[in-house]
Scaffold this motif. Structure first.
Motif, PDB file in Angstrom:
ATOM      1  N   SER A  70       0.846  -1.192   0.000  1.00  0.00           N
ATOM      2  CA  SER A  70       0.000   0.000   0.000  1.00  0.00           C
ATOM      3  C   SER A  70       0.882   1.242   0.000  1.00  0.00           C
ATOM      4  O   SER A  70       1.963   1.255   0.582  1.00  0.00           O
ATOM      5  N   VAL A  71       0.392   2.273  -0.646  1.00  0.00           N
ATOM      6  CA  VAL A  71       1.063   3.566  -0.641  1.00  0.00           C
ATOM      7  C   VAL A  71       0.142   4.550   0.072  1.00  0.00           C
ATOM      8  O   VAL A  71      -1.016   4.706  -0.313  1.00  0.00           O
ATOM      9  N   VAL A  72       0.662   5.167   1.120  1.00  0.00           N
ATOM     10  CA  VAL A  72      -0.083   6.191   1.846  1.00  0.00           C
ATOM     11  C   VAL A  72       0.569   7.526   1.515  1.00  0.00           C
ATOM     12  O   VAL A  72       1.736   7.751   1.818  1.00  0.00           O
ATOM     13  N   VAL A  73      -0.195   8.392   0.864  1.00  0.00           N
ATOM     14  CA  VAL A  73       0.315   9.688   0.439  1.00  0.00           C
ATOM     15  C   VAL A  73      -0.203  10.745   1.403  1.00  0.00           C
ATOM     16  O   VAL A  73      -1.402  10.824   1.658  1.00  0.00           O
ATOM     17  N   ILE A  74       0.730  11.538   1.918  1.00  0.00           N
ATOM     18  CA  ILE A  74       0.374  12.610   2.845  1.00  0.00           C
ATOM     19  C   ILE A  74       0.774  13.931   2.190  1.00  0.00           C
ATOM     20  O   ILE A  74       1.950  14.162   1.933  1.00  0.00           O
ATOM     21  N   GLU A  75      -0.220  14.743   1.946  1.00  0.00           N
ATOM     22  CA  GLU A  75       0.031  16.026   1.309  1.00  0.00           C
ATOM     23  C   GLU A  75       0.061  17.148   2.342  1.00  0.00           C
ATOM     24  O   GLU A  75      -0.701  17.143   3.303  1.00  0.00           O
TER      25      GLU A  75
END
Length: 100
Positions: A70-75
């Motif tokens: 899984s890729v968790v992207v935090i902007e």
């Protein structure tokens, strides 16, 4: 743009996006509210009911699929509240325990 292109090439079910908003009073755990809507389960329950930072980490690790990366992207992390930063500190110490 580069990150969005990278994530587009992945299976859409394995990418989770969270954003910190530029507010004078940032919403507590704002990016986890975004991610909870996508992951569901215990993460969504904790966001609704409240919990301690270590509980969010445990719920997120357990809530991500075990059968794929899984890729968790935090902007916009620079706008995060202190509780979000605490959760992220704990999560980065345990990232090797999940496929994230």
């Amino acid at each position: 743009m580069l990150l969005r292109t990278f994530c587009t090439d992945l299976d859409g079910d394995s990418t989770y996006w969270g954003r910190c908003e530029r507010l004078f009073s940032p919403r507590a755990l704002g990016l986890f509210v975004d991610i909870a809507e996508q992951v569901g389960g215990d993460v969504e329950r904790l966001v609704a009911e409240g919990g301690h930072p270590h509980e969010y980490v445990r719920a997120l690790i357990r809530g991500l699929p075990a059968d794929r990366v899984s890729v968790v992207v935090i902007e916009d992390l620079n706008w995060a509240d202190e509780t979000t930063l605490d959760v992220l500190k704990l999560l980065t110490r345990r990232v090797e325990s999940c496929r994230c």
